[in-house]
Write an enzyme that holds these catalytic residues in place. Structure first.
Site, short mmCIF file in Angstrom:
data_model
loop_
_atom_site.label_atom_id
_atom_site.label_comp_id
_atom_site.label_asym_id
_atom_site.label_seq_id
_atom_site.Cartn_x
_atom_site.Cartn_y
_atom_site.Cartn_z
N GLU A 57 24.29 36.57 36.18
CA GLU A 57 23.04 36.37 35.44
C GLU A 57 22.08 35.50 36.25
O GLU A 57 20.89 35.81 36.39
CB GLU A 57 23.31 35.68 34.10
N GLU A 271 57.26 41.73 45.28
CA GLU A 271 57.87 42.58 46.31
C GLU A 271 59.26 42.11 46.67
O GLU A 271 59.79 42.49 47.70
CB GLU A 271 57.00 42.57 47.58
#
Ligand code: AOF
Ligand code: ZN
Length: 344
Positions: A57, A271
């Protein structure tokens, strides 16, 4: 609630702006903003470029200057109400004389929420919910993390047809195809932390970076996190200078996620090996599963996931598939299948 066609088109544009390439991942959401005049013509647009920089904004208001007066601000996220790294956007919109504010997603961040009420109290017309599902998707992990107070967890693993991630001698390097490995690097680049356990570091010694050779657009290497209490031999690749690393001195998935959240991480790419995956699954802390299935059999070797405490078929864990994609490398014999599922 009523939105004009011009506002809907502007929101689509704001969503594109929010996803501008090159914006670093981090603690902040991706946000876009478009200012429209009375006739529905665009006056200015802006977007957020990462923590510490102007909010969308503020960026749009700056570009509009005096022309912001009397406009409708179309924003992908509820304007903030707080002074954080930058000032409150609700006040900036009021000061600029904006007439109406349309936003997609309410701000799930308790520190920043409340902008809509502030704007209304100042006599500004506010409507929310326009293209909200799209806005939530743009900041999927961030939204989840703020809603749940912990990062979103994607568990990724590569497997053979018989559910194995390594051969009997421990070799695991070439389970997945080149196309699948490249795809993994793309997904790594979209997360802000990769997490493994100390045993993976000891056994596989992965570097856990997003590699240039895979051509992944990247503004910043994700953080590499290693959880567990075990001492590690010096010189492991995960601690090299190619990216930041952190050790999380805990075996508890909940505690590890808490620490990562406090380190401003919103999307964990899990992972680690089978034991780590099992502990996250048991704790109900896997939100998404991505698996690469290679058309190959090993018949023996390390299982993709450790013991889940399941003893009979009725206790099996089921997951909803959200995507199936064939990844083809040089020739068809190399095709791997990526299956994406909702976790938990
Ligand atoms: C953004 N960009 O365009 C908007 C945000 O203290 P800060 O400046 O880092 O504020 C971050 C919070 O502000 C963020 O978590 C979100 O709740 C709100 N709105 N943030 O980074 C933006 N509009
Ligand atoms: Zn703001």
């Amino acid at each position: 609630m009523g939105f004009t066609a011009g506002e809907t088109a502007a929101m689509r544009r704001a969503l594109v702006l929010a996803q501008s390439p090159g914006v670093p991942l981090g603690p902040n959401p991706r946000v876009g903003c478009v200012l429209l005049d009375d006739s529905g013509t665009e006056v200015a647009e802006g977007f957020h470029r990462g923590a510490g920089t102007a909010h969308a904004e503020a960026d749009a208001l700056l570009r509009a200057g005096d022309a912001a007066r009397g406009t409708t601000a179309v924003v992908t996220l509820e304007p903030c109400n707080h002074t954080g790294r930058t000032g409150p956007c609700a006040q900036a919109l009021i000061a600029a004389g904006v007439r109406r504010v349309v936003f997609a997603q309410a701000d799930p961040n308790p520190q920043a929420a409340g902008g809509a009420a502030t704007l209304r109290a100042a006599g500004i017309e506010v409507d929310q919910g326009l293209l909200e599902p799209d806005a939530r998707r743009v900041n999927r992990a961030w939204t989840f993390a703020l809603d749940h107070g912990r990062p979103f967890v994607t568990w990724k693993f590569a497997t053979t047809l018989d559910g194995r991630s390594a051969a009997a001698d421990g070799t695991s390097r070439w389970v997945s195809s080149p196309a699948a490995r490249r795809d993994t690097h793309l997904l790594r680049g979209a997360c802000d932390v990769m997490l493994v356990g100390t045993s993976t570091v000891e056994v596989d010694d992965p570097e856990l970076t997003v590699r240039d050779e895979f051509d992944v657009p990247l503004s910043h290497q994700p953080l590499r996190a290693v959880m567990g209490l075990r001492d590690l031999p010096a010189g492991r690749r995960v601690f090299n200078e190619r990216a930041e690393s952190v050790r999380l001195l805990t075996r508890d998935p909940q505690a590890a996620l808490q620490q990562l959240f406090e380190l401003d991480r919103r999307h964990v790419f899990l992972e680690g090996g089978p034991t780590l995956a099992a502990s996250f699954l048991r704790a109900g802390l896997v939100d998404e599963i991505v698996t690469y299935v290679a058309p190959m059999l090993l018949g023996a070797g390390r299982a993709a996931v450790g013991d889940l405490g399941i003893t009979t078929i009725a206790q099996a864990r089921h997951f909803a598939v959200t995507d199936v994609t064939a990844l083809t490398s040089h020739d068809d014999s190399d095709t791997n299948v990526r299956i994406t599922m909702r976790g938990n």
